[in-house]
Enzyme design. Structure first.
Site, PDB file in Angstrom:
ATOM      1  N   ARG A  33       0.784  -1.222   0.000  1.00  0.00           N
ATOM      2  CA  ARG A  33       0.000   0.000   0.000  1.00  0.00           C
ATOM      3  C   ARG A  33       0.819   1.277   0.000  1.00  0.00           C
ATOM      4  O   ARG A  33       0.594   2.159  -0.809  1.00  0.00           O
ATOM      5  CB  ARG A  33      -0.945   0.002   1.219  1.00  0.00           C
ATOM      6  CG  ARG A  33      -1.968   1.134   1.195  1.00  0.00           C
ATOM      7  CD  ARG A  33      -2.903   1.077   2.385  1.00  0.00           C
ATOM      8  NE  ARG A  33      -3.597  -0.199   2.460  1.00  0.00           N
ATOM      9  CZ  ARG A  33      -4.451  -0.522   3.424  1.00  0.00           C
ATOM     10  NH1 ARG A  33      -4.684   0.330   4.407  1.00  0.00           N
ATOM     11  NH2 ARG A  33      -5.061  -1.693   3.427  1.00  0.00           N
ATOM     12  N   HIS A  79      -7.721  -4.770  -7.729  1.00  0.00           N
ATOM     13  CA  HIS A  79      -7.518  -4.022  -6.489  1.00  0.00           C
ATOM     14  C   HIS A  79      -8.825  -3.951  -5.697  1.00  0.00           C
ATOM     15  O   HIS A  79      -9.586  -2.994  -5.838  1.00  0.00           O
ATOM     16  CB  HIS A  79      -7.032  -2.604  -6.846  1.00  0.00           C
ATOM     17  CG  HIS A  79      -6.381  -1.871  -5.710  1.00  0.00           C
ATOM     18  ND1 HIS A  79      -5.145  -2.204  -5.221  1.00  0.00           N
ATOM     19  CD2 HIS A  79      -6.791  -0.806  -4.973  1.00  0.00           C
ATOM     20  CE1 HIS A  79      -4.812  -1.385  -4.244  1.00  0.00           C
ATOM     21  NE2 HIS A  79      -5.807  -0.524  -4.071  1.00  0.00           N
ATOM     22  N   TYR A 123     -18.206  11.846 -14.484  1.00  0.00           N
ATOM     23  CA  TYR A 123     -18.128  13.009 -15.368  1.00  0.00           C
ATOM     24  C   TYR A 123     -16.772  13.137 -16.068  1.00  0.00           C
ATOM     25  O   TYR A 123     -16.668  13.806 -17.102  1.00  0.00           O
ATOM     26  CB  TYR A 123     -18.381  14.303 -14.582  1.00  0.00           C
ATOM     27  CG  TYR A 123     -19.733  14.367 -13.931  1.00  0.00           C
ATOM     28  CD1 TYR A 123     -20.901  14.244 -14.691  1.00  0.00           C
ATOM     29  CD2 TYR A 123     -19.860  14.561 -12.566  1.00  0.00           C
ATOM     30  CE1 TYR A 123     -22.144  14.305 -14.095  1.00  0.00           C
ATOM     31  CE2 TYR A 123     -21.098  14.619 -11.952  1.00  0.00           C
ATOM     32  CZ  TYR A 123     -22.237  14.484 -12.726  1.00  0.00           C
ATOM     33  OH  TYR A 123     -23.467  14.542 -12.127  1.00  0.00           O
TER      34      TYR A 123
END
Length: 735
Positions: A33, A79, A123
């Site tokens: 991570r 993931h 968007y």
């Protein structure tokens, strides 16, 4: 084997169960991570993003796809985490003010330097940039190993193979468990030049590499004002920090008026928050020379700073802003990365470059072997084609009449299994004389490539030469133009400016009080009645200094650091003041040893509890930073015992072993920083007291006592570092 474990309870110690699970969590955080890989400079989420976008064929020349589609593929295939965190990672890769070389090209609202967030993923659209495509180049050529995804339904690359120095070029930041990483971005062309130099000279010093890549190159520009020695030292150890300042210029107005225009701000400073900070400082009257601040930014940054009046010096005005706002900022360096063996370590610049070059070399070998195998397979097939072209009629007969045409072809024409299979799969339209000529040309071309690949694989020197050419290609591709030109200017550290005179602070007498619990305040006047001072419950009087508002005070902590406070900036009034730790960054484990007024010709004697000491000039103890300046280097388990005014001719030390020693002050060396020298041989004991006095005037041990003359004290006189002699009772009484 077949026992039903439902409802089974197993006793275990809580501490063992907790530590086992916490270690597993910590390792997952470190490995999967927070820390980047030294080879491609990516964390798993970034690597999976790029790989998923390649799988979606979002190359730099293709159309864009909705970010929601990309994020969906990433969390569904590779993931299994929250979509918000994955989208945040994608957005950052597309922000040209956050990453030096964006790996994602965004279409839509991807946030701003003001700190505005990006639009929702439904968007916005994205595709890969040329830099990202370079990082992915070679995945299809067996350049790196793949591993199964979390659900074993697909495979993903362990590391990306590209020849772009992404770790140093784009930097990295992350907080794991018990460790963190912070790497600033650099100029890719300069990194490649340093890497080339390391290929040519493997034993190169880091200072030689820094000459080629002189420091970070931040996306937002600015000016690097760090000392050259500090930069080299940071790259040698893998730890340090870089001081950057905003870029500014003076614009002249009518009738002699002028304004300052800031066009670049330090990296990772939000413009809106910076303006708020400047406004807060103005309200608190900490920027007396600044009249107003305006934000006239469009797509480019333009902050306009108006002085109080046109007689103000622009350099002085900017110095007040640099000291009080984020127009000057420090970016820390902590090159803590995962190596090729997946072990985290803090590496130097040379080690990082070496690890990346070794990865590039391994990728070249693997790609060359993969290509050589493909060439050999194709050559084998072409040789089979040429063998049968002279006997096409026989080939057709065998295919039409034989029950096992493959084995018959292999026996008749001495073909291998692969060659026979290729002949059987040949199209009828290929049975032309012209096709035979094309096959011969292809064979000759591939044969030349085979010899070239075998030569390359047989010579390590040739491989490194090839890598050097690849680095030159990277420099040519990404080292010029708006993307490649250096943005951060390297400058000399600025001269220290004394602002107390420039700001014309009114000179008033002050008494500064520092309580035992660390609360500090300044009260008007001198010779104040101690009984009139109030402290918090459980607190009491500590140190006090009489000074002027124009003076600077030095605070020495038990850890050997010196911190500088401006008397004019200290909280006033008859309240309790404020904790001194809010003004300077004193480590929690340290205690305040001394507080004194800085004098131009002042000198102090600093001594450790273990009996080492030295003389330090007041001027060298002044620190411009909140973090202070390390003056006395203490060893593990040691502390600073005292910091006394060096006014006198002799030093008296008294140990817990009840032995006293007197020696001349001139036997103590003056240093700017160090661990000092032995004052008295104490062994396992520590200092109990230290006094500085003038021998001609004698020594007054306690107030009200008579002065002990030189003849009275001669019995304890010896050279510095001696064992001393038994102390009299008047020394052992508490003063």
């Amino acid at each position: 084997m077949g026992t039903d474990l439902a409802g089974h309870i197993e006793d275990t110690r809580f501490a063992e169960a907790l530590s086992e699970r916490y270690i597993a969590y910590a390792m997952s955080t470190i490995m999967s991570r927070s820390l980047p890989d030294v080879r491609d400079g990516l964390k798993p989420v970034h690597r999976r993003l790029l790989y998923a976008m390649q799988q979606l064929r979002l190359d730099p020349s293709s159309g864009f796809k909705k970010c929601a589609r990309v994020v969906g593929d990433v969390i569904g295939k590779f993931h299994p985490h929250g979509d918000a965190s994955v989208y945040d990672a994608l957005v950052r890769l597309a922000q040209d003010f956050a990453v030096r070389y964006p790996l994602v090209e965004g279409q839509g609202n991807f946030g701003s330097v003001d700190g505005d967030g990006a639009a929702a993923m439904r968007y916005t659209e994205s595709r890969l940039t040329e830099v990202a495509w370079t990082l992915l180049d070679g995945l299809a050529d067996d350049a790196v190993d793949f591993r199964a995804t979390y659900d074993n339904e697909d495979h993903e690359p362990i590391v990306l193979p590209g020849t772009f120095p992404n770790l140093l070029a784009n930097g990295a930041a992350g907080i794991a468990v018990g460790m963190a990483t912070s790497i600033p971005p650099h100029n890719a062309a300069e990194v490649c030049q340093a890497a080339k130099y390391l290929i040519e000279k493997p034993d190169a010093e880091i200072a030689e590499l820094v000459a080629l890549m002189p420091g970070p190159d931040f996306p937002t520009g600015g000016i690097l004002v760090e000392d050259q020695d500090a930069i080299v030292r940071a790259y040698e150890t893998g730890r340090g920090s870089f001081r950057t300042r905003a870029r500014w210029s003076v614009e002249q107005g009518r009738f002699g008026t002028w304004t300052i225009v800031v066009t670049e701000i330090p990296y990772q400073v939000q413009k809106s928050r910076l303006i708020e900070q400047i406004a807060e400082q103005m309200d608190q009257r900490k920027l007396p020379l600044l009249g107003d601040v305006r934000d006239e930014s469009t797509t480019d940054i333009r902050l306009v700073l108006e002085p109080k009046n046109k007689t103000v010096d622009p350099d002085i005005l900017m110095e007040t802003l640099f000291r009080n706002t984020a127009l000057e900022n420090r970016f820390s360096l902590n090159m803590n990365v995962l190596g090729g063996d997946r072990v985290p370590a803090v590496l130097s610049l040379k080690q990082v470059l070496r690890a990346w070059l070794d990865h590039v070399h391994e990728v070249l070998v693997r790609r060359s072997n993969h290509r050589l195998a493909a060439v050999m397979r194709r050559l084998e097939i072409l040789e089979g084609f040429l063998a049968v072209y002279l006997n096409l009629d026989e080939v057709i007969r065998i295919i039409r009449e034989e029950d096992e045409p493959k084995s018959s072809l292999m026996a008749t024409f001495s073909l291998t299994d692969i060659q026979a299979e290729a002949v059987l799969n040949m199209r009828l339209r290929s049975l032309r004389r012209l096709e035979e000529m094309e096959i011969r040309r292809e064979r000759d071309k591939l044969d030349d490539e085979r010899r070239s690949l075998e030569t390359l694989l047989g010579s390590e020197k040739r491989r490194w030469t090839r890598i050097g050419r690849d680095l030159d290609a990277t420099i040519k591709k990404f080292g010029a133009g708006p993307l490649g030109d250096r943005r951060t200017t390297i400058s000399e550290p600025p001269e220290v400016i004394d602002l107390s005179v420039a700001l014309e602070v009114d000179r008033e007498p002050l008494t500064v009080l520092l309580s035992r619990e660390g609360w500090i305040r300044a009260m008007k006047g001198h010779n104040l009645d101690p009984a009139g001072h109030r402290f918090k419950e459980g607190d009491d009087a500590g140190l006090s200094v009489e000074c002027q508002t124009t003076d600077r005070l030095c605070l020495v902590a038990s850890g050997g650091k010196a911190f500088t406070l401006k008397a004019a900036d200290l909280p006033r009034g008859r309240g309790f003041g404020q904790p001194v730790r809010t003004l300077v960054d004193i480590p929690q484990e340290d205690k305040t040893i001394a507080l004194f007024m800085v004098r131009e010709d002042g000198r102090r004697v600093i001594a450790s509890a273990q009996g080492r000491g030295m003389v330090v000039a007041d001027a060298t103890m002044v620190a411009e930073k909140r973090t202070g300046k390390q003056v006395f280097n203490i060893k593990p388990g040691e502390t600073v015992f005292a910091c006394l005014d060096a006014v006198g001719t002799h030093v008296l030390t008294l140990g817990d072993n009840k032995r006293a020693l007197i020696f001349p002050m001139d036997q103590l060396p003056e240093m700017t920083r160090g661990a000092g020298v032995a004052l008295q041989k104490l062994g396992e004991f520590t200092l109990r007291d230290i006094r500085i006095f003038t021998m001609a005037d004698g020594l007054v041990w306690q107030e009200g006592q008579r002065a002990r003359s030189a003849s009275d004290l001669s019995v304890w006189e010896a050279r510095r570092g001696a064992l001393g002699k038994a102390a009299p009772q008047w020394m052992l009484r508490k003063g």
